[in-house]
Enzyme design. Structure first.
Site, PDB file in Angstrom:
ATOM      1  N   SER A 106       0.814  -1.203   0.000  1.00  0.00           N
ATOM      2  CA  SER A 106       0.000   0.000   0.000  1.00  0.00           C
ATOM      3  C   SER A 106       0.859   1.269   0.000  1.00  0.00           C
ATOM      4  O   SER A 106       1.616   1.519  -0.919  1.00  0.00           O
ATOM      5  CB  SER A 106      -0.952  -0.041   1.194  1.00  0.00           C
ATOM      6  OG  SER A 106      -1.918   0.960   1.109  1.00  0.00           O
ATOM      7  N   ASP A 112      -5.932   2.081  -3.579  1.00  0.00           N
ATOM      8  CA  ASP A 112      -7.199   1.838  -2.890  1.00  0.00           C
ATOM      9  C   ASP A 112      -7.578   2.992  -1.976  1.00  0.00           C
ATOM     10  O   ASP A 112      -8.610   2.942  -1.317  1.00  0.00           O
ATOM     11  CB  ASP A 112      -7.182   0.509  -2.124  1.00  0.00           C
ATOM     12  CG  ASP A 112      -6.191   0.488  -0.970  1.00  0.00           C
ATOM     13  OD1 ASP A 112      -5.361   1.412  -0.854  1.00  0.00           O
ATOM     14  OD2 ASP A 112      -6.241  -0.484  -0.179  1.00  0.00           O
TER      15      ASP A 112
END
Length: 447
Positions: A103, A246
């Site tokens: 991430s 995301d």
């Protein structure tokens, strides 16, 4: 049994160090393959996506070996955003989906996120069962039943078409200039193409990944680069994605940042007015600002708070039938469109509001006054338990007593990094700073 390997967002750590080693990835692939492989005589599939980290090659190959050893066929998507894996797991009728990404973490880290056949991240219970299989002898498939692996070339195009379909029919982005920061990550190809195809003039940065520069001075955790570019080119909006796309941070035409709380406030109010906010409720974590809660309450919208982690937000949404939730850090979950946070879809929904209302980003991104909030992190070494130290417990108790009735305090371990996060919220900023600093000092002394 509690989880030891999985954190709040899959397995994560420094590449080539436990647990992010090729050996562990192979074992995890075999365990997950055995967990998801059912009897029934049909072929079993797993889709695997990744971001742009150099270590992604190593982990992808190891996972592929583990899955195929149990008879699972592997479909390799290459670099795609995390939400694309959730989408393609269901649309390609896979039994499990895997995203290889850490991430927003630096390039030296990596992680493994697992999705079930419904496209949603796994529950704690499923992760516990997979961990149990890691410690057992996973029975490999017979030689004739070993799985196959092949690359899928159209995965990102399937995802792009799905993303474009979420943009309101009849609207276009013609005439809007958008600075798009892809963090040198997974969306470096998909996001610019989607915005351009919808009509925007795209000024893209963070689109030159080399395996080592993901999130390096760019992306949602470093929005300064995009803010500077907005001022340079006179853009209408900045969209900053993280390494796996995301989550998102937005920047208005003046270079001012809007976090996930402000974005959720806009969407929740708009959806409530249209009668499509399920349960008249927004799901968000304990980190969301008190100002958001007050803003929603004034509009008869409930705020359902969850533990930190977008997977817990999604679990609450599914349990209560909600369709909007997210995190202050920029995970915006809209289950009408996706099974997990999707920074690009969230950015498009904000752009749609700009087009629909003919208002600038600055007028849409400041929905409430935030209550002063301070967050500080303290790094600790593996094996240390700073939150169990008597002096830390005493400092926390003293801080809670001082804030009683005047604010709130949240101390927790990060689920993705070896950090203790100390957060306080209070109208009295001096009190807030004092409480946080005292607790941080106690934690630092303990580690």
């Amino acid at each position: 049994m509690t989880r030891k390997l999985f954190g709040t967002d899959g397995v994560r750590g420094r590449a080539n160090e436990f647990p992010m080693t090729a050996e562990m990835a192979l074992k995890l692939g075999a365990a997950a393959g055995r967990y998801f492989r059912t009897d029934g005589g049909r072929a079993h599939r797993v889709v695997i996506g990744k971001d742009t980290r150099l270590s992604g090659y190593m982990i992808e190959n190891a996972l592929t070996a583990g899955f195929t050893s149990t008879g699972m066929n592997v479909l390799l998507l290459g670099p795609v955003p995390t939400p694309a894996v959730g989408l393609l797991t269901t649309s390609m009728r896979a039994d499990v989906g895997v995203m290889i990404s850490a991430s927003h973490n630096p390039a030296e880290d990596n992680g493994i996120k697992l999705f079930g056949p419904d496209g949603f991240k796994l529950s704690d219970e499923a992760e516990v069962e997979i961990e149990a299989l890691l410690d057992a002898d996973v029975q490999p498939a017979q030689a004739k039943n070993i799985g196959r692996a092949r690359r899928i070339d159209d995965g990102r195009f399937r995802y792009m078409e799905r993303v474009k379909s979420t943009f309101p029919p009849g609207l276009r982005l013609d005439g809007l200039k958008v600075v798009l920061d892809c963090a040198n990550g997974a969306a470096y190809r998909t996001a610019p193409e989607v915005l351009w195809e919808l009509g925007a003039e795209v000024v893209a940065i963070g689109v030159s990944p080399d395996g080592t520069n993901i999130n390096d001075g760019v992306g949602s955790t470093a929005p300064g680069a995009a803010a500077a570019k907005i001022r340079e080119v006179g853009a209408d909006l900045g969209i900053c994605l993280d390494g796996d796309a995301d989550r998102v941070m937005l920047i208005d035409e003046n270079g001012v940042l809007a976090d996930g709380d402000q974005i959720m406030a806009l969407f929740a109010n708009r959806w409530a007015e249209e009668g499509r906010l399920n349960g008249q409720t927004l799901a968000a974590t304990v980190m969301s600002n008190l100002g958001l809660e007050r803003y929603l309450a004034e509009r008869s919208i409930e705020l359902h708070r969850t533990p930190v982690g977008d997977r817990y937000v999604v679990e609450a949404m599914r349990q209560h039938g909600l369709n909007l939730g997210g995190e202050q850090s920029g995970h915006i979950v809209m289950t009408d469109y996706a099974t997990t946070g999707d920074g690009l879809i969230a950015g498009l929904q904000f752009l749609a509001e700009m087009v629909r209302t003919d208002r600038p980003a600055s007028a849409l991104a400041r929905n409430f006054e935030t209550v002063p909030q301070l967050l500080k992190n303290v790094r600790y070494a593996n094996g240390q338990l700073p939150l169990e130290a008597p002096e830390v417990l005493a400092a926390i108790a003293a801080g809670e007593a001082r804030l009683n009735g005047h604010g709130r305090l949240l101390i927790r371990k990060s689920g993705t990094e070896p950090l203790i996060r100390v957060m306080a919220e209070a109208e009295d900023e001096a009190l807030m700073v004092s409480v946080v600093d005292e607790i941080v000092g106690a934690v630092q002394a303990a580690v």
